[in-house]
Design an enzyme around this catalytic site. Structure first.
Site, PDB file in Angstrom:
ATOM      1  N   HIS A   1      43.062  90.748 -39.345  1.00  0.00           N
ATOM      2  CA  HIS A   1      42.384  89.959 -38.412  1.00  0.00           C
ATOM      3  C   HIS A   1      42.868  88.610 -38.499  1.00  0.00           C
ATOM      4  CE1 HIS A   1      39.237  87.778 -35.784  1.00  0.00           C
ATOM      5  NE2 HIS A   1      39.947  88.619 -34.972  1.00  0.00           N
TER       6      HIS A   1
ATOM      7  N   ARG B   1      29.041  81.702 -29.660  1.00  0.00           N
ATOM      8  CA  ARG B   1      29.425  81.908 -28.089  1.00  0.00           C
ATOM      9  C   ARG B   1      28.618  83.319 -27.747  1.00  0.00           C
ATOM     10  NH1 ARG B   1      35.011  84.069 -27.944  1.00  0.00           N
ATOM     11  NH2 ARG B   1      33.957  86.045 -28.058  1.00  0.00           N
TER      12      ARG B   1
ATOM     13  N   ASN C   1      34.316  92.646 -18.683  1.00  0.00           N
ATOM     14  CA  ASN C   1      33.865  92.689 -20.113  1.00  0.00           C
ATOM     15  C   ASN C   1      32.855  93.988 -19.984  1.00  0.00           C
ATOM     16  OD1 ASN C   1      34.953  90.326 -20.786  1.00  0.00           O
ATOM     17  ND2 ASN C   1      33.039  89.303 -20.382  1.00  0.00           N
TER      18      ASN C   1
ATOM     19  N   TYR D   1      41.941  79.862 -24.575  1.00  0.00           N
ATOM     20  CA  TYR D   1      40.883  80.037 -25.713  1.00  0.00           C
ATOM     21  C   TYR D   1      40.760  78.533 -26.536  1.00  0.00           C
ATOM     22  CZ  TYR D   1      41.318  85.188 -25.219  1.00  0.00           C
ATOM     23  OH  TYR D   1      40.960  86.351 -24.666  1.00  0.00           O
TER      24      TYR D   1
END
Length: 719
Positions: free
Chosen positions: A465, A594, A55, A498
């Site tokens: 998206h 999140r 990340n 996910y």
């Protein structure tokens, strides 16, 4: 009557907003916390440590690189929290350094010891005995030495270009003939394993059997480099790692061929642009550190000194070790009970589809809307099956869908190709600008085009998206449209990792809305209104803000208002200001965010009625759910958009209302489980820190993802 104190508050003041970048760092620390937490299985702790590093790599390549470009361009524009780009870079450095050190120390002094106790020995080269060293010396000569290229640095050899995310050795030598000090760089090959294992017969440690024993690749290189520099005296060798700006810069309106333009940018990314971070051992001598800083064009603030191994994202390697007791209990997604008896199509091979007996999936969707929740529900048995059946159903006339990210061997691609070969009209919008998936998407776009699929690359200035599928089917004398509107990518691999939601429906208005939306994406439509969908950048932000303020009005009129919203990130200042106004009116607001959250909860007279939690667990929380009480006429939505400025103004997004009472109840139950979580939930404090919830002394642990796995498994057994 409005409280005069509240009326005087300017909700745009910086004190009411957290910085976006610092909030992201807080999220990544929550990821690291899973590695620090002894309740997490040992190999999973290594995985979370690797995710923390991975990340950070992306954060520096994109976010820090962007801030550095702004500083170089003398941009002084303030973010909503009141920081300039230069101030943000300084704050990032201050916040991040202790966490990087904490991670390194924890790995070196806790995780390695725990691994050792389990028979997994990651050693330093200096700890090897002579027989083990001989093995690695032989391995170096046979497997490593032939691929190495030492690069000298002197007046006739300029400092070499150090590629992005590469691990390197800075080598200091002395010429015995001239007594002159020399400097060279040797790249650690990325196509060799980062951790090298000893054969079984050489693994024994402390007279106990060893499951795995090995050392880092760069240490094997460092202790055998004399072969690269015969006749020179080795003095020092120090690992370092470089991160570069890797964001694509494509002028879409000036690109005659967007596909070609992005391919060219991808080739540049492999090398990387300007350096943005240097990682080095803390023990590196000052003169070598200064040389690297100067030659890479960096400053002291860009250097991260680490007490231990560099590039811990390579710890993913250890997840392959066969110790299931040191990992999470495997989870196998279940087939949604409503789809248990569908007529399944199974790929025998590309030319042979085996059809199994059962109900048509179209019959089930026509009877009732269907909600699927991944990874608790199987993606293969639901979304993938829907596309496969659509491709081979003789009554299907057309399939249209968006692809933002998909896997490299996606069966969905094969189904779309089969549909085109079966004479159906197939249109796919492939988003070439999906960050770090551009190359994969280009490959599939070309393959789809070659098979007769109509491929569209999106709209200038906008990323597409949204996650939508439209299937047009001839049923007797009428045309019926079937839709899937989801929160996640059409990717079978990430669907196991996910958490995402998807709605199947054949409601006429949703079908008409998706038809209009695809016309907007593929043609010249300038659709400004939709029957049911909230669409960005058309109407979504205005509608979301209107529904937030409607709760405030209900609260003022009846004393009751309620909002629960789950998303990945909350950044948009206009939405945050509306939430503050609703809180001031007395609306009770629970936000499940999140990652980034720029809203500051718990401020008297501003956000005292807003609570924010973040859930971090074995699955990446990715679904978006928006609940509004609406005076008892409840409304609930799911879709692809976060409450971020980029999602609401610079991306094509779709959020759909859920109107089936049973599904509305199911979504509210999911939200309720998350709000009561005391294992994976972290509460955002007014100062921007997060506190992890813990069960009370005699309380029972409530883990969202464990509960949802148990519920899914139970529903499958009952059916």
């Amino acid at each position: 009557m409005v409280n005069p104190v509240i009326a005087d508050i300017n909700l745009k003041e910086p004190q009411y907003y957290f910085n976006r970048e610092l909030s992201w760092l807080e999220f990544n620390y929550r990821v690291l916390a899973e590695s620090l937490d002894p309740r997490t299985p040992l190999l999973e702790r290594l995985k979370f440590s690797a995710i923390f590093c991975s990340n950070l790599d992306e954060f520096f390549m994109v976010r820090v690189a962007g801030l550095k470009r702004q500083v170089a361009a003398h941009v002084t524009k303030l973010t909503p929290d009141g920081l300039t780009p230069a101030e943000q870079l300084s704050a990032i450095s201050d916040r991040l350094r202790p966490w990087v050190q904490e991670q390194a120390y924890h790995f070196e002094h806790t995780l390695k010891n725990l691994l050792h106790a389990e028979g997994i020995h990651l050693l330093d080269y200096v700890d090897l005995d002579q027989e083990q060293r001989n093995h690695f010396h032989q391995y170096f000569e046979q497997q490593i030495f032939p691929v190495l290229t030492p690069l000298a640095v002197d007046p006739s050899h300029p400092f070499p270009y150090i590629s992005n995310l590469s691990l390197n050795l800075a080598v200091v030598l002395r010429d015995p003939d001239t007594d002159q000090e020399c400097f060279a760089r040797v790249k650690v090959p990325s196509n060799l394993p980062r951790f090298l294992a000893l054969p079984k017969e050489l693994r024994q440690q402390d007279e106990k059997p060893s499951l795995w024993t090995g050392v880092p690749l760069e240490q094997v290189m460092a202790h055998n480099l004399e072969a690269l520099f015969p006749g020179m005296l080795m003095q020092e060798c120090h690992p370092f790692r470089v991160t570069r700006n890797a964001d694509l810069e494509v002028e879409e309106d000036e690109a005659d061929d967007l596909l070609l333009a992005i391919e060219q940018e991808i080739r540049k990314r492999r090398i990387g642009k300007s350096a943005v971070r240097l990682e080095i051992y803390a023990s590196i001598p000052a003169h070598i550190k200064e040389k690297l800083i100067d030659d890479l064009g960096l400053a002291e603030i860009d250097v991260y000194e680490i007490e231990g191994l560099l590039g811990l994202k390579d710890l993913f390697y250890f997840m392959s070790i066969p110790r299931p007791d040191l990992k999470e209990t495997p989870w196998t997604p279940v087939t949604p009970p409503v789809l248990e008896n569908i007529k399944e199509l199974v790929d025998g091979n590309e030319d042979n589809i085996i059809q199994l007996e059962g109900d048509e999936i179209f019959d089930l969707i026509r009877h009732n809307d269907i909600l699927v929740h991944h990874p608790y529900h199987s993606f293969t048995a639901s979304v993938q099956q829907f596309i496969t059946q659509s491709a081979h159903d003789p009554h299907v006339l057309a399939i249209k869908m968006t692809l933002y990210r998909t896997s490299g061997d996606s069966p969905i691609i094969h189904s779309l190709i089969a549909a085109a070969e079966n004479g159906k009209q197939v249109a796919v919008l492939v988003e070439l600008k999906a960050r770090f998936d551009e190359e994969n998407n280009i490959t599939w776009a070309k393959k789809l085009e070659q098979s007769g699929v109509h491929v569209v690359y999106g709209l200038v200035g906008l990323k597409t998206h949204t996650k939508i599928i439209l299937v047009v089917r001839q049923e007797g004398n009428q045309i019926r449209r079937y839709v899937h509107i989801g929160t996640g990518n059409y990717n079978p691999k990430t669907a196991k990792l996910y958490t995402d939601l998807g709605l199947f429906s054949c409601r006429q208005e949703l079908g008409e809305d998706l038809t209009d939306l695809f016309n907007f994406l593929t043609g010249y439509s300038r659709q400004k209104s939709y029957r049911k969908l909230l669409v960005a950048p058309v109407n979504m932000r205005d509608r979301m803000i209107a529904m937030i303020l409607r709760e405030a009005e209900h609260c003022r009129n009846s004393g009751s208002g309620r909002i629960v919203a789950k998303m990945n990130a909350l950044v948009d200042p206009l939405v945050i200001e509306a939430l503050y106004q609703a809180s001031q009116a007395g609306v009770q607001i629970d936000l499940i965010v999140r990652g980034i959250c720029c809203l500051r909860p718990g401020i008297t007279d501003v956000s005292s009625n807003i609570r924010v939690i973040s859930i971090i667990g074995r699955f990446l929380e990715h679904s978006r759910i928006f609940y509004f009480n609406n005076g008892g006429n409840e409304e609930i939505y799911i879709g692809s958009a976060d409450w971020m400025t980029r999602n609401l103004t610079r991306r094509v997004e779709a959020v759909t209302p859920v109107e089936d009472p049973a599904i509305m109840k199911e979504l509210q139950e999911i939200l309720g489980i998350m709000l009561s979580d005391n294992r994976q939930a972290w509460e955002l404090q007014t100062d921007g820190t997060y506190l992890q919830r813990r069960p009370s002394e005699n309380g029972q642990e409530q883990s969202t993802q464990v509960i949802l796995m148990e519920k899914a498994a139970k529903s499958a057994r009952i059916e």
